[in-house]
Design a protein around this motif. Structure first.
Motif, mmCIF file in Angstrom:
data_model
loop_
_atom_site.group_PDB
_atom_site.id
_atom_site.type_symbol
_atom_site.label_atom_id
_atom_site.label_comp_id
_atom_site.label_asym_id
_atom_site.label_seq_id
_atom_site.Cartn_x
_atom_site.Cartn_y
_atom_site.Cartn_z
ATOM 1 N N VAL A 202 0.759 -1.347 -0.164
ATOM 2 C CA VAL A 202 -0.073 0.007 -0.148
ATOM 3 C C VAL A 202 0.906 1.266 -0.098
ATOM 4 O O VAL A 202 1.937 1.258 0.674
ATOM 5 C CB VAL A 202 -0.908 0.144 1.258
ATOM 6 C CG1 VAL A 202 -1.638 1.330 1.438
ATOM 7 C CG2 VAL A 202 -1.810 -1.093 1.043
ATOM 8 N N TRP A 205 0.871 7.279 0.996
ATOM 9 C CA TRP A 205 -0.019 8.122 1.486
ATOM 10 C C TRP A 205 -1.473 7.650 2.010
ATOM 11 O O TRP A 205 -2.083 8.193 2.730
ATOM 12 C CB TRP A 205 -0.325 9.119 0.304
ATOM 13 C CG TRP A 205 -0.744 8.291 -0.762
ATOM 14 C CD1 TRP A 205 -0.072 7.942 -1.886
ATOM 15 C CD2 TRP A 205 -2.378 8.109 -1.190
ATOM 16 N NE1 TRP A 205 -1.270 7.166 -2.760
ATOM 17 C CE2 TRP A 205 -2.271 7.339 -2.477
ATOM 18 C CE3 TRP A 205 -3.655 8.555 -0.401
ATOM 19 C CZ2 TRP A 205 -3.552 7.004 -3.031
ATOM 20 C CZ3 TRP A 205 -4.885 7.885 -0.988
ATOM 21 C CH2 TRP A 205 -4.806 7.172 -2.121
ATOM 22 N N MET A 206 -1.362 6.171 2.041
ATOM 23 C CA MET A 206 -2.614 5.497 2.536
ATOM 24 C C MET A 206 -2.110 4.835 4.078
ATOM 25 O O MET A 206 -2.868 4.432 4.493
ATOM 26 C CB MET A 206 -2.980 4.385 1.560
ATOM 27 C CG MET A 206 -3.732 5.119 0.313
ATOM 28 S SD MET A 206 -4.174 3.624 -0.813
ATOM 29 C CE MET A 206 -5.611 2.951 0.131
ATOM 30 N N MET A 207 -0.861 5.211 4.227
ATOM 31 C CA MET A 207 -0.445 4.664 5.417
ATOM 32 C C MET A 207 -0.210 5.648 6.827
ATOM 33 O O MET A 207 0.223 6.955 6.253
ATOM 34 C CB MET A 207 0.748 3.862 5.603
ATOM 35 C CG MET A 207 0.743 2.666 4.536
ATOM 36 S SD MET A 207 -0.151 1.278 5.298
ATOM 37 C CE MET A 207 0.459 1.128 6.841
ATOM 38 N N ILE C 31 -2.694 0.374 10.069
ATOM 39 C CA ILE C 31 -3.714 0.034 9.097
ATOM 40 C C ILE C 31 -3.513 1.097 8.001
ATOM 41 O O ILE C 31 -3.187 2.306 8.264
ATOM 42 C CB ILE C 31 -5.136 -0.165 9.677
ATOM 43 C CG1 ILE C 31 -5.910 -0.981 8.946
ATOM 44 C CG2 ILE C 31 -5.919 1.003 9.906
ATOM 45 C CD1 ILE C 31 -7.113 -1.526 9.497
ATOM 46 N N LEU C 33 -5.391 3.116 4.470
ATOM 47 C CA LEU C 33 -6.610 4.006 4.294
ATOM 48 C C LEU C 33 -7.910 3.091 4.022
ATOM 49 O O LEU C 33 -8.961 3.099 4.650
ATOM 50 C CB LEU C 33 -6.432 4.954 3.365
ATOM 51 C CG LEU C 33 -7.775 5.655 3.051
ATOM 52 C CD1 LEU C 33 -8.354 6.598 4.069
ATOM 53 C CD2 LEU C 33 -7.651 6.702 1.580
ATOM 54 N N PHE C 79 -9.079 9.429 9.569
ATOM 55 C CA PHE C 79 -7.871 8.807 9.106
ATOM 56 C C PHE C 79 -6.972 9.921 8.913
ATOM 57 O O PHE C 79 -5.743 9.831 9.693
ATOM 58 C CB PHE C 79 -7.971 7.998 7.966
ATOM 59 C CG PHE C 79 -6.754 7.260 7.498
ATOM 60 C CD1 PHE C 79 -6.522 6.180 8.206
ATOM 61 C CD2 PHE C 79 -5.919 7.517 6.718
ATOM 62 C CE1 PHE C 79 -5.313 5.327 7.738
ATOM 63 C CE2 PHE C 79 -4.697 7.226 6.115
ATOM 64 C CZ PHE C 79 -4.525 5.657 6.702
ATOM 65 N N TYR C 80 -7.294 10.817 8.074
ATOM 66 C CA TYR C 80 -6.363 12.064 8.174
ATOM 67 C C TYR C 80 -6.331 12.938 8.913
ATOM 68 O O TYR C 80 -5.139 13.645 9.463
ATOM 69 C CB TYR C 80 -6.580 12.615 6.705
ATOM 70 C CG TYR C 80 -6.052 11.647 5.637
ATOM 71 C CD1 TYR C 80 -4.933 11.366 5.081
ATOM 72 C CD2 TYR C 80 -7.161 11.038 4.627
ATOM 73 C CE1 TYR C 80 -4.551 10.534 4.210
ATOM 74 C CE2 TYR C 80 -6.761 10.247 3.457
ATOM 75 C CZ TYR C 80 -5.329 10.177 3.376
ATOM 76 O OH TYR C 80 -4.983 9.161 2.293
#
Lengths: 217, 217, 217
Positions: A202, A205-207, C31, C33, C79-80
């Protein structure tokens, strides 16, 4: 081959792939033949069972026991065939077979929801994902292993892309549902196969883990 | 006693056995009274609830709350009664009570599927197993303990033999369903009791662990 | 605002609270996104989905996709937004938000069971609890963390008190269902908030751990 037969075939390929990968995955944990078969069957038909319970339709395998027999025999063959296979090859084969299974099920699951006009257009995506990863999640929970949701492999993202694409294309070209179904299953499998081959993770930017870890200290 | 009453009694005995064993099993993990009661109730009625959801019939306890009350009171008594019991005896009692519960439920669950002509002849075996081990699987998952599928005890194999035998005998002698039901529940319990008494494990030809471990090194 | 709108609003507040707390809870486990969104959605709608499957009614979110969209966007924002929040404050906020969510859902879940006359008067309490804690239990199981049933926090007891009180008051004063609903949700939240603020644990008479540990040695 008509549409019904086509989706039947997709389903059977997925069933075999899931039963085999489930058995190969739990054998190293020291499971016996009976447990392996239960795991194989649950993984193969579990996602579709949850989907049918949510859709409130008869559970698919109750009306066609071939699903149970095929997953049972695939489990037994995988259990005893395990000795014949080289460990590294098993692992690779398992990943690609599993990719094939989820690509089949994402389209098949979405299609069943579409046929029942269930929560359009988001419902089919959710039930496609449920069909594809539900059985694997139950297997991991019952086997006490970490579920795919906690791993960094690029696994569920290709599936979601495939399901969303399927919904968009079907909406635009409703007359070509079979071709679109084959195309999206193939596309999803290719996406997943590339992720396996390149061992893609992944993207950053998604972590948030690194940051979270820093903050923990 | 007619057939309906007979299966009602089977169910209640199973409910008490499951609630008590669930509470005795989770107490050493440091659960409180409320958690113990939830675990007791879930273990007692969980398998049957999944069965009824798959069968798409009203959940059994919603139409007869005695199932809930009996499992609640059995849980409370087991919780406070725990202090009075010797640890070793508790463990033995727990195993036999559980064996009694699964033997009751395997027949009762299969019977409900048969009455609805669900996926004959494989469906009743699957739903008998679901009724018998479903609640225990949920309990183990919620308690964070290893599920029975990963253990080497001869547990699910006797149940499956009992369920398959029940289907074969019912098919041959449909007029003697009550006697066959009692017989198969008794036979299943005896099989399981022998396995407990002799501490029998799954035979070697059903295991692959040793080989898997060798290959790992 | 009529009764339908009122329970709709309760539900949406609960959805947001659950999605946000789920995401905040799983981020430290690393985890991504996608996984966070799946966890957020499952936690937010999971309990209600199980409730509707047990009630054998159409799953609520299939008829109003706002539940999915709201939980998806709440998950992404959580998340962000995680980076912006101080760890200690996050944890406190999470606990109170979760308390708000369960207080909403205990009343909303019980109310849906009452409307269908499901297993009165015990069924609504069980389905209220299912709605309130079902999603969180699935989240904990999928994330591989200890479920709330194994913890000593005063969590499920306030919920049960709120649900039982709701059933008693509704039975006595059926004409004031809205006021009783608001009152019981508020009361449940206050009970839970006091438990969070004072870091209250389950009282000793409801625990057996110390004894169990002694006996183990």
């Amino acid at each position: 081959m008509n549409s019904t037969e086509f989706y039947y075939l997709l389903g059977m390929i997925g069933i075999v792939a899931f039963a085999v990968t489930a058995v190969l995955a739990v054998i190293p944990k020291g499971i016996d033949l009976f447990g392996a078969c239960v795991m194989g069957i649950i993984t193969a038909v579990g996602g579709g069972t949850i989907r049918d319970m949510i859709l409130d339709v008869p559970v698919f395998w109750s009306q066609d026991l071939n699903y149970i027999w095929v997953s049972l025999f695939a489990s037994i063959i995988a259990f005893y065939g395990y000795r014949l296979m080289n460990k590294r090859h098993i692992y690779q084969l398992m990943l690609y077979l599993d990719g094939l299974g989820v690509a089949m099920f994402i389209v098949q699951g979405a299609d069943k929801a579409i046929a029942l006009d269930f929560g359009m257009p988001v419902g089919p995506v959710i039930l496609g994902l449920t069909t594809a990863i539900g059985g694997g999640l139950i297997r991991d929970v019952l086997a006490g292993t970490s579920t795919l949701l906690m791993k960094k492999d690029l696994y569920a993202v290709p599936l979601t892309i495939g399901a969303v694409l399927y919904m968009i294309l079907l909406n635009e070209y409703p007359d070509y549902s079979n071709i679109i179904g084959v195309g999206c299953a193939t596309f999803t499998f290719i996406l997943r196969a590339i992720a396996i081959y390149r061992e893609m993770k992944v993207p950053n930017w998604m972590m948030l883990k690194a940051y979270a870890n820093d903050q923990m200290k």
